[in-house]
Design an enzyme around this catalytic site. Sequence first.
Site, mmCIF file in Angstrom:
data_model
loop_
_atom_site.group_PDB
_atom_site.id
_atom_site.type_symbol
_atom_site.label_atom_id
_atom_site.label_comp_id
_atom_site.label_asym_id
_atom_site.label_seq_id
_atom_site.Cartn_x
_atom_site.Cartn_y
_atom_site.Cartn_z
ATOM 1 N N GLY A 281 0.794 -1.224 0.000
ATOM 2 C CA GLY A 281 0.000 0.000 0.000
ATOM 3 C C GLY A 281 0.823 1.269 0.000
ATOM 4 O O GLY A 281 0.289 2.360 -0.184
ATOM 5 N N CYS B 144 -27.170 -9.480 -16.461
ATOM 6 C CA CYS B 144 -26.628 -9.127 -17.773
ATOM 7 C C CYS B 144 -27.611 -9.537 -18.870
ATOM 8 O O CYS B 144 -28.127 -10.655 -18.874
ATOM 9 C CB CYS B 144 -25.283 -9.822 -17.976
ATOM 10 S SG CYS B 144 -24.646 -9.700 -19.652
ATOM 11 N N CYS C 271 -25.632 -12.545 -21.020
ATOM 12 C CA CYS C 271 -25.282 -13.856 -20.471
ATOM 13 C C CYS C 271 -26.088 -14.204 -19.221
ATOM 14 O O CYS C 271 -25.946 -15.290 -18.689
ATOM 15 C CB CYS C 271 -23.789 -13.942 -20.182
ATOM 16 S SG CYS C 271 -23.288 -13.062 -18.702
ATOM 17 N N CYS D 131 -22.461 -7.279 -19.153
ATOM 18 C CA CYS D 131 -21.214 -7.404 -18.407
ATOM 19 C C CYS D 131 -20.156 -6.462 -18.968
ATOM 20 O O CYS D 131 -19.966 -6.386 -20.182
ATOM 21 C CB CYS D 131 -20.659 -8.828 -18.518
ATOM 22 S SG CYS D 131 -21.614 -10.058 -17.657
ATOM 23 N N CYS E 212 -18.303 -12.563 -19.998
ATOM 24 C CA CYS E 212 -19.615 -12.631 -20.632
ATOM 25 C C CYS E 212 -19.601 -13.659 -21.778
ATOM 26 O O CYS E 212 -20.473 -14.505 -21.889
ATOM 27 C CB CYS E 212 -19.991 -11.256 -21.162
ATOM 28 S SG CYS E 212 -21.732 -11.061 -21.540
#
Lengths: 232, 264, 294
Positions: free
Chosen positions: C31, C240, C243, C265, C271
């Site tokens: 980080g 979606c 899909c 997606c 997808c």
Amino acid sequence: MSVMIAIESAEKTFTMHLQGGIRLAVVRGVSFQVHAGECMVLSGPSGAGKSSILKMIFGNYRCDGGRIGVRHQGVILDLAQAEPRAILNVRRHTIGYVSQFLRAVPRVPALDVVAEPLIATGAPREIAREQAAKLLRRLNIPERLWSLPPSTFSGGEQQRINIARGFISDLPILLLDEPTASLDAANRSVVVELIEAKKKAGVAMIAIVHDDDIRRQIADSTVDVTAFAAAA
Amino acid sequence: MIEAPGMSDQPLLVAEGLAKTYGRLVACRDISFTLYPGEVLAIVGESGSGKSTLLQMLSAQLAPSAGRVSYRMRDGVLRDLAALGEAERRFLFRTDWGYVHQDPAQGLRMAVSAGANVGERLMAVGWNNYGRIRQTASSWLDRVEIDVARIDDAPRTYSGGMRQRLQIARNLVTEPRLVFMDEPTGGLDVSVQARLLDLMRSLVNELGLAAVVVTHDLAVARLLSHRVIVMKEGRVIETGLTDQVLDDPREPYTQLLVSSILPP
Amino acid sequence: MNAPTYNFAYLDEQTKRMIRRAILKAIAIPGYQVPFASREMPMPYGWGTGGVQVTAAILGPTDVLKVIDQGSDDTTNAISIRKFFAKTAGVTTTTSTEVATVIQTRHRIPEASLRAGQVLVYQVPIPEPLRYLEPRETETRRMHALAEYGLMHVKLYEDIARFGHIATAYAYPVKVNARYVMDPSPTPKFDNPKMDNCPALQLFGAGREKRIYAIPPYTSVVSLDFEDHPFTRYKFDAPCALCGAADSYLDEIVTDDKGSRMFVCSDTDYCEGRQAAGHRGSQAAAPHKEAAHD
């Protein structure tokens, strides 16, 4: 009766640096004692140094010599030598001062101005306000003024606010600088009664009053300040 | 004059022989004093007298060339500020100390809402409940006489007086024991000044705050402080009870300062 | 005639070593933003110069590279970067999350779970999460050093005060390994939970800002929030349209001039994979794509 104030050879000189360093001797050799329950009146013409003596006892003016003994919480403390913190503590717990003029803080209502010294000694706000209301009523301040800041009041009203503020707390010493100067007869007698009550409560007082009548009513003893006049 | 503080025998802040020099230029020299809890000390003097330098040294933002400043931490131990780590010093600054700048833009986040300005110090010490933070911020806005309806407005939409009051709320929200103020009424109109002074005076009384107030305005010193230090050319030339120094000034310079005030 | 040859993956070896040192330091301090000597790349800032330098520094001849832009393998930016490395490093490229060993991404984390051994390289425009509130770099660095992060909550407070909830929807700040607060780059906050305890190595490169930071595999990544306004992942109303996936991040596609739209997606590979496996959404009848030409 115990000695509350014992002053020995106190003196005060102003040095005016802006006027070429002129030394202005105000008082010299101030010596007297005040006992509990006694009201001593300082007499003498204007400019003799009466107010200066009160201010020295209150720590507002510095003392250039001698001793200003004040009984504070059971012991005599020399204010001429005391630390600022000690003087503040004396003002909170021992000495009250009623000056001629109210140094009003903007926006604080009259009732709170009067209640403030009591709150500062730890009293609950509500009780302090009740006490303040009692005093204001006694001093004939109309109730509609209580919630207003005193800076807009007349001179007499301001002085009564100041008196109420000075008399509200149970301090063992009170210094009164012309407390009745701009009051009418009715209010003057209220002040005389308040002073009487304080005496009964054992408060030691030093007062400056120009009104002979009032002086006769309150004075237990008198000190002529001209005796302390410093030869220039 | 404000009410006297309680007698506490333990000093909160101790300055000993403080000096600051920049090469041959002496900004401050040989300054020593003790500040007790609940006590308000005013530092007065004209521009260039060293009072701001002194304030920066007292608040650990500037390292003294000589001498030291000690502070009694919340655990009761008096510690030399120079010996504190940076993390400790900054923590002190966000919790136990406040610093009120003359220019509120320096002490506030001007683009962030008033509520967040007040809440920041709380979040910095780990407050994690939005509702409580907002509640506390609201009550502080109320205390400094800012309409709570303005809580989501950024201070850049506030007047000068409001900004200064917001800055005070932001500083006091963590209940510090000591607040440094640098010309707190500096840039304000006279009427706005009076309101601010009155507010500061009552907050200082209610919270029992100790404060060090730098000001060139003797009226501010009279209204807020118990004690005063008069500075000239980097030195303390007179010190004492505020009303004593102002009503019975001893030093030529103090007499000049006092006599320069216009009558009210 | 042979075209002039590039050094492997465009950058010279000294530069790659310098970047690798920065990456190693970043991994060692999860980080933490490590400064590095960012180079001029043959593309403008904002097009992923930071990510490209990180990818160049870690790429080996046997790596398989996938590049996505907002989840999609077939946008200009993704295709260009894929081609860039195909040309300068000769590595195999792919659109499959499964197959890739290095995935460079702009603003998304693939829907498919990443596995150990994979590296996700983020393109980062502004690495400093505190900058919005504290413009002084000297001050933000000190705040990171002393872990003074109250300011980060100020931003979230502002969101709630203004919108009633934490409205920050992307670049949602996280605390890494319980120490450094980090900007996850402008990924949607939907992806934040994927960063937590992830088996893959995550590297972040900011070219213009000259910073690299990292999340080593299996590191805790916590999204900041208030106890009475906890972090929530965005929830979509419908699955979606192509899909039928109910667990993926959706893009809104306007389909005609009358304002008709559908939600599909954003991760095209995911997808397509689902559709190939027989999953169908409400509008899946239409021919769903043109093949990406690499």
